[in-house]
Design a protein around this motif. Structure first.
Motif, PDB file in Angstrom:
ATOM      1  N   ILE A 300      -1.391 -36.681 -56.007  1.00 12.64           N
ATOM      2  CA  ILE A 300      -0.741 -35.685 -55.135  1.00 12.64           C
ATOM      3  C   ILE A 300      -1.364 -34.317 -55.373  1.00 12.64           C
ATOM      4  O   ILE A 300      -1.655 -33.573 -54.431  1.00 12.64           O
ATOM      5  N   GLU A 315       3.645 -30.673 -45.582  1.00 12.90           N
ATOM      6  CA  GLU A 315       4.029 -32.094 -45.525  1.00 12.90           C
ATOM      7  C   GLU A 315       3.897 -32.767 -46.883  1.00 12.90           C
ATOM      8  O   GLU A 315       4.749 -33.564 -47.287  1.00 12.90           O
ATOM      9  N   ILE A 316       2.823 -32.434 -47.625  1.00  6.13           N
ATOM     10  CA  ILE A 316       2.642 -33.002 -48.977  1.00  6.13           C
ATOM     11  C   ILE A 316       3.792 -32.544 -49.880  1.00  6.13           C
ATOM     12  O   ILE A 316       4.375 -33.342 -50.618  1.00  6.13           O
ATOM     13  N   ASP A 318       6.732 -31.606 -48.941  1.00  2.57           N
ATOM     14  CA  ASP A 318       7.959 -32.281 -48.491  1.00  2.57           C
ATOM     15  C   ASP A 318       8.031 -33.699 -49.058  1.00  2.57           C
ATOM     16  O   ASP A 318       9.109 -34.182 -49.427  1.00  2.57           O
ATOM     17  N   GLU A 319       6.877 -34.349 -49.146  1.00  5.71           N
ATOM     18  CA  GLU A 319       6.826 -35.687 -49.764  1.00  5.71           C
ATOM     19  C   GLU A 319       7.301 -35.618 -51.213  1.00  5.71           C
ATOM     20  O   GLU A 319       8.070 -36.448 -51.674  1.00  5.71           O
ATOM     21  N   GLU A 322      10.881 -35.319 -51.566  1.00  5.85           N
ATOM     22  CA  GLU A 322      11.635 -36.550 -51.284  1.00  5.85           C
ATOM     23  C   GLU A 322      11.580 -37.572 -52.442  1.00  5.85           C
ATOM     24  O   GLU A 322      12.373 -38.472 -52.499  1.00  5.85           O
TER      25      GLU A 322
END
Length: 328
Positions: A300, A315-316, A318-319, A322
């Protein structure tokens, strides 16, 4: 309550140290959110300010939500320091801080930063030049001395107080030590215990946990502590120290989601401040710090430090947000 001129700080304030390429507005904003009581700009060359160098000018950017905030200058020429203090005054910080502590060779070679530790008379003249050219409170950050055989912080403290500084932050190492070895807080404690010293004395060096901050407060009697490297990737340290001091208990460590949120804020504020491309590039080194010690995070991190697209970076992150909301 601790007072620096007309600035009121809480009892035992926590200061964010000025760090080159770190203490910029996005990073300061995070530290302020998480409990820093007083912050400083990155150090600014007096000569650079006078020459109108773009990099120096950008370091003057301060925002109202950061207050109280100081702008730190360095240099070895009285006239240049006086002129730069006048320039600094135009952006209305709460104080001007003089760096007599930076050990980096390119600064020391110019007779500035820790280089001035070899010449206390010059240090006094430079300080007086700044004080005489501004109505703002002037403070100083310095080290114990040039090397172990020339520890002169006790004379420095008295003489700088005499010319009018309003507070002194002392890094408990000599210039020769750079950032190696342990900081010697016994010398800082002697300055604080000196009956002639009336200004606040802040200790700096090796404060990396709530326990150490409280232990050093009790053991060495300083008015507050300045935290530098331990805040990188960990802006939460300020509130962690405050909570531990008040309750004797530890705040929960930031979750992965909270780390991702901090990184996202940092990225957003960097892009707002310097534009998207520069903001993306300048935030990259911080990802390693925010996610330090997270198992299996390398793939990551690799994506974070190679992507040049702002939306993709969000988006990364946000991953990451999560991923199980685990405590580190």
């Amino acid at each position: 309550m601790v007072k620096i001129g007309n600035i009121s700080l809480p009892d035992f304030p926590l200061l964010l140290a000025p760090m080159e390429d770190v203490s910029d507005p996005p990073f300061r904003r995070l530290c302020k959110m998480h409990g820093a009581d007083l912050m400083y700009s990155e150090f600014i060359s007096s000569e650079g300010l006078i020459r109108d160098a773009i990099k120096s000018r950008m370091k003057l950017d301060i925002f109202d939500y950061e207050r109280p905030i100081g702008i730190q200058i360095f240099g070895g020429d009285e006239e240049a320091m006086a002129m730069s203090a006048k320039i600094v005054e135009t952006v209305q910080p709460d104080l001007v801080d003089i760096n007599f502590g930076c050990p980096v060779k390119k600064v020391v070679c110019k007779g500035a930063g820790a280089g001035v530790l070899k010449d206390i008379d010059l240090m006094v003249r430079l300080t007086k030049a700044v004080i005489d050219s501004t109505h703002l409170p002037v403070t100083v950050k310095t080290r114990l001395g040039w090397d172990h055989d020339s520890i002169n912080i006790h004379e420095v403290a008295e003489r700088l107080q005499e010319v009018g500084i309003k507070a002194l932050a002392i890094h408990g190492r000599t210039r020769a030590q750079m950032y190696k070895g342990e900081a010697d807080w016994t010398e800082i404690a002697k300055v604080k215990a000196n009956p002639n010293i009336e200004i606040p004395i802040f200790g700096n060096g090796d404060i990396d946990s709530p326990e150490k901050a409280v232990e050093y407060k009790n053991k060495y009697g300083v008015d507050g502590v300045m935290i530098g490297r331990a805040a990188i990737g960990n802006p939460w340290i300020f509130n962690q120290i405050k909570h531990y001091r008040e309750t004797g208990e530890h705040l929960a460590l930031p979750t992965l989601a909270e780390r991702a949120e901090a990184a996202k804020n940092h990225l957003t504020w960097a892009c707002d401040w310097k534009g998207e491309r520069t903001g993306i590039l300048e935030t990259r080194p911080h990802y390693t710090n925010y996610f330090k010690g997270i198992p299996h995070f390398k793939p990551i991190r690799q994506r974070l430090v190679t992507s040049e697209n702002l939306q993709e970076l969000y988006e990364i992150l946000d991953e990451v947000h999560e991923i199980q909301n685990q405590e580190i």
